[in-house]
Motif scaffolding. Sequence first.
Motif, PDB file in Angstrom:
ATOM      1  N   SER A   1       0.805  -1.231   0.000  1.00 14.35           N
ATOM      2  CA  SER A   1       0.000   0.000   0.000  1.00 14.35           C
ATOM      3  C   SER A   1       0.828   1.267   0.000  1.00 14.35           C
ATOM      4  N   GLY A   2       2.128   1.155  -0.311  1.00 20.05           N
ATOM      5  CA  GLY A   2       2.988   2.340  -0.211  1.00 20.05           C
ATOM      6  C   GLY A   2       3.368   2.919  -1.561  1.00 20.05           C
ATOM      7  N   GLY A   3       4.336   3.844  -1.523  1.00 20.34           N
ATOM      8  CA  GLY A   3       4.841   4.465  -2.739  1.00 20.34           C
ATOM      9  C   GLY A   3       5.520   3.445  -3.643  1.00 20.34           C
ATOM     10  N   ARG A   4       6.199   2.491  -3.032  1.00 19.48           N
ATOM     11  CA  ARG A   4       6.817   1.414  -3.821  1.00 19.48           C
ATOM     12  C   ARG A   4       5.759   0.693  -4.657  1.00 19.48           C
ATOM     13  N   GLU A   5       4.641   0.375  -4.023  1.00 21.48           N
ATOM     14  CA  GLU A   5       3.598  -0.357  -4.739  1.00 21.48           C
ATOM     15  C   GLU A   5       2.916   0.523  -5.782  1.00 21.48           C
ATOM     16  N   HIS A   6       2.802   1.830  -5.505  1.00 14.40           N
ATOM     17  CA  HIS A   6       2.223   2.697  -6.537  1.00 14.40           C
ATOM     18  C   HIS A   6       3.130   2.715  -7.767  1.00 14.40           C
TER      19      HIS A   6
ATOM     20  N   VAL B   1      10.274  12.730  -0.806  1.00 10.62           N
ATOM     21  CA  VAL B   1       9.160  12.246   0.008  1.00 10.62           C
ATOM     22  C   VAL B   1       8.508  13.431   0.713  1.00 10.62           C
ATOM     23  N   MET B   2       7.192  13.536   0.591  1.00 11.64           N
ATOM     24  CA  MET B   2       6.447  14.496   1.407  1.00 11.64           C
ATOM     25  C   MET B   2       5.804  13.717   2.547  1.00 11.64           C
ATOM     26  N   ALA B   3       6.058  14.185   3.767  1.00 12.20           N
ATOM     27  CA  ALA B   3       5.592  13.457   4.954  1.00 12.20           C
ATOM     28  C   ALA B   3       4.674  14.345   5.775  1.00 12.20           C
ATOM     29  N   ALA B   4       3.909  13.706   6.654  1.00 14.39           N
ATOM     30  CA  ALA B   4       3.028  14.451   7.559  1.00 14.39           C
ATOM     31  C   ALA B   4       3.884  15.092   8.645  1.00 14.39           C
ATOM     32  N   LYS B   5       3.580  16.364   8.984  1.00 16.17           N
ATOM     33  CA  LYS B   5       4.346  17.058  10.026  1.00 16.17           C
ATOM     34  C   LYS B   5       4.380  16.213  11.296  1.00 16.17           C
ATOM     35  N   GLY B   6       5.559  16.055  11.875  1.00 19.67           N
ATOM     36  CA  GLY B   6       5.711  15.223  13.069  1.00 19.67           C
ATOM     37  C   GLY B   6       6.452  13.925  12.769  1.00 19.67           C
ATOM     38  N   TYR B   7       6.308  13.406  11.520  1.00 24.80           N
ATOM     39  CA  TYR B   7       7.000  12.179  11.134  1.00 24.80           C
ATOM     40  C   TYR B   7       8.517  12.372  11.279  1.00 24.80           C
ATOM     41  N   PRO B   8       9.297  11.435  11.761  1.00 26.24           N
ATOM     42  CA  PRO B   8       8.968  10.044  12.090  1.00 26.24           C
ATOM     43  C   PRO B   8       8.382   9.853  13.490  1.00 26.24           C
ATOM     44  N   GLY B   9       8.079  10.936  14.194  1.00 31.87           N
ATOM     45  CA  GLY B   9       7.378  10.813  15.473  1.00 31.87           C
ATOM     46  C   GLY B   9       5.874  10.780  15.232  1.00 31.87           C
TER      47      GLY B   9
ATOM     48  N   ILE C   1       3.891  11.558  -9.785  1.00 31.62           N
ATOM     49  CA  ILE C   1       3.664  11.583  -8.331  1.00 31.62           C
ATOM     50  C   ILE C   1       3.131  10.237  -7.888  1.00 31.62           C
ATOM     51  N   PHE C   2       3.856   9.599  -6.982  1.00 30.86           N
ATOM     52  CA  PHE C   2       3.401   8.334  -6.430  1.00 30.86           C
ATOM     53  C   PHE C   2       2.865   8.582  -5.016  1.00 30.86           C
ATOM     54  N   HIS C   3       1.778   7.893  -4.710  1.00 34.96           N
ATOM     55  CA  HIS C   3       1.176   8.032  -3.382  1.00 34.96           C
ATOM     56  C   HIS C   3       1.761   6.980  -2.442  1.00 34.96           C
ATOM     57  N   ALA C   4       2.195   7.418  -1.280  1.00 33.30           N
ATOM     58  CA  ALA C   4       2.782   6.484  -0.311  1.00 33.30           C
ATOM     59  C   ALA C   4       1.799   6.166   0.808  1.00 33.30           C
ATOM     60  N   GLY C   5       1.036   7.198   1.241  1.00 37.22           N
ATOM     61  CA  GLY C   5       0.073   6.973   2.325  1.00 37.22           C
ATOM     62  C   GLY C   5      -1.080   7.938   2.160  1.00 37.22           C
TER      63      GLY C   5
ATOM     64  N   ARG D   1       4.785   8.818   5.767  1.00 36.75           N
ATOM     65  CA  ARG D   1       5.256   9.217   4.436  1.00 36.75           C
ATOM     66  C   ARG D   1       4.038   9.167   3.524  1.00 36.75           C
ATOM     67  N   VAL D   2       3.763  10.252   2.834  1.00 36.67           N
ATOM     68  CA  VAL D   2       2.463  10.395   2.181  1.00 36.67           C
ATOM     69  C   VAL D   2       2.550  10.460   0.658  1.00 36.67           C
ATOM     70  N   LEU D   3       3.518  11.223   0.137  1.00 39.08           N
ATOM     71  CA  LEU D   3       3.660  11.359  -1.318  1.00 39.08           C
ATOM     72  C   LEU D   3       5.120  11.207  -1.725  1.00 39.08           C
ATOM     73  N   ASN D   4       5.344  10.720  -2.937  1.00 41.07           N
ATOM     74  CA  ASN D   4       6.696  10.673  -3.510  1.00 41.07           C
ATOM     75  C   ASN D   4       6.655  11.473  -4.804  1.00 41.07           C
ATOM     76  N   VAL D   5       7.157  12.690  -4.740  1.00 38.77           N
ATOM     77  CA  VAL D   5       7.162  13.532  -5.927  1.00 38.77           C
ATOM     78  C   VAL D   5       8.451  13.222  -6.685  1.00 38.77           C
ATOM     79  N   SER D   6       8.290  12.628  -7.861  1.00 42.99           N
ATOM     80  CA  SER D   6       9.414  12.014  -8.565  1.00 42.99           C
ATOM     81  C   SER D   6       9.587  12.651  -9.930  1.00 42.99           C
ATOM     82  N   ALA D   7      10.836  12.726 -10.393  1.00 43.36           N
ATOM     83  CA  ALA D   7      11.068  13.353 -11.697  1.00 43.36           C
ATOM     84  C   ALA D   7      12.254  12.723 -12.399  1.00 43.36           C
ATOM     85  N   LEU D   8      12.180  12.722 -13.724  1.00 44.69           N
ATOM     86  CA  LEU D   8      13.325  12.353 -14.559  1.00 44.69           C
ATOM     87  C   LEU D   8      13.976  13.631 -15.058  1.00 44.69           C
ATOM     88  N   GLY D   9      15.298  13.610 -15.236  1.00 45.57           N
ATOM     89  CA  GLY D   9      16.007  14.763 -15.791  1.00 45.57           C
ATOM     90  C   GLY D   9      17.318  14.316 -16.388  1.00 45.57           C
ATOM     91  N   LYS D  10      17.952  15.222 -17.126  1.00 49.78           N
ATOM     92  CA  LYS D  10      19.233  14.868 -17.745  1.00 49.78           C
ATOM     93  C   LYS D  10      20.342  14.771 -16.695  1.00 49.78           C
TER      94      LYS D  10
END
Length: 425
Positions: A8-13, A329-337, A359-363, A377-386
């Motif tokens: 159910s994470g970003g890896r699986e997305h 990775v975009m995470a919820a404020k407070g993470y990893p606590g 954009i992959f969804h992690a949570g 961990r909520v979002l994985n904003v990902s990009a390709l570039g040179k």
Amino acid sequence: MNILLLGSGGREHALAWKITASPLVERLFCAPGNAGIAQEAECVALDITDHRAVIAFCREKHVDLVVVGPEAPLVAGIVDDLEAAGLKAFGPSRTAAQLEGSKGFTKDLCRAHNIPTAAYERFTAAEPAKAYVRARGAPLVVKADGLAAGKGVVVAATVAEAEAAIDMICGESQLGSELVVEEFLTGEEASFFVLSDGETALPLATAQDHKRVLDGDQGPNTGGMGAYSPAPVMTPQMTARALDEIVRPTIRAMKQMGAPYRGVLYAGLMITAEGPKLIEYNVRFGDPECQVLMLRLMSDLVPALVATHDGMLRTFDLRWYDDVALTVVMAAKGYPGAYQKGSLIEGLDEAAQVDGVEIFHAGTRADGGRVLANGGRVLNVSALGKTVGDAQARAYRAIERIRWPDGFCRRDIGWQAVKREQEKA
Ligand code: AMP
């Protein structure tokens, strides 16, 4: 083919995104999935710890291949159970998953087969471990033997810290009382991924990640705050050494042991002055490393998963984009606590329009048409570039378009590699 993906994470997305791009796929199911995965796959509310329920689902839906994302079901033997029921599953057996499930198992395998790794001893009680620590002196690394979701490793700068780590591990019943104390290695860390069909290792790609929560690689450890691929330190020569000195001897050893390793093998390496040394194995794709690997993979992933299962990698090849991929990775404020769930995320469609961005969804969780945060961990904003700099700029341009006051991210993902590029220019 009908495929069932577990996780159910970003890896699986990222895996779902790549799997649905395959013309071979008729239906993709994901259990349990998340709001992003739901755009690629049919999410199903299956309890994946209930292997019988998973088997029944596969029979009902004529699933041809099960792809297991996270480590816990692998270590719990889901692949053994699926195969025993006559189903095909991508991932190692329970015995082979010991490469991640028991640090002591892997260290002993390294020792028996001369695979370069940190010098170590195994212990089952606190006192002898402490005596060893006092005799060796710091720095040292103390590790719980079993799966600990990233909490079982303490890099101790002093003997007192090492002793406290031993007490912590032996005191936490869910970590068990088995531990490994090992030499502290210095160098640059890199991740190296291969597919193994039990005999043949097919190299995938390399990556580097950022485990600390704050800019400048400061603050507590997390599951990973960002990653990029390839890892500049993994030159072709270093990659060849890692394959010959570490990965291939491991695959041979597992076969000899009667537990051939089938699946993706993720070697966490320290590139030391003497060459690559194994820090740890993981028996699945890394998260968030998988996200950058999938962006760079040009070939269809599905035939590679099938060839891995069927023992056909000897004649198999994959093609990759030369571009760099980077994920923040975009995470919820407070993470990893402690953190809150349920805050509203907006602007994802505009963000995804930045050239080269995925954009992959992690949570996340869908609530009608809205997307809500549903994890640390909520979002994985990902990009390709040179270049790393280019991919980094694109990812952060997309992040600027995301409106999520309750989230945060690091602002410097890829900084070492960007610095290298600037020094070269
Ligand atoms: P692991 O869970 O084994 O990957 O360990 C987590 C992190 O601890 C690694 O990514 C390294 O940064 C660090 N680490 C683990 N083992 C060692 C070691 N022997 N020497 C230095 N750092 C280590």
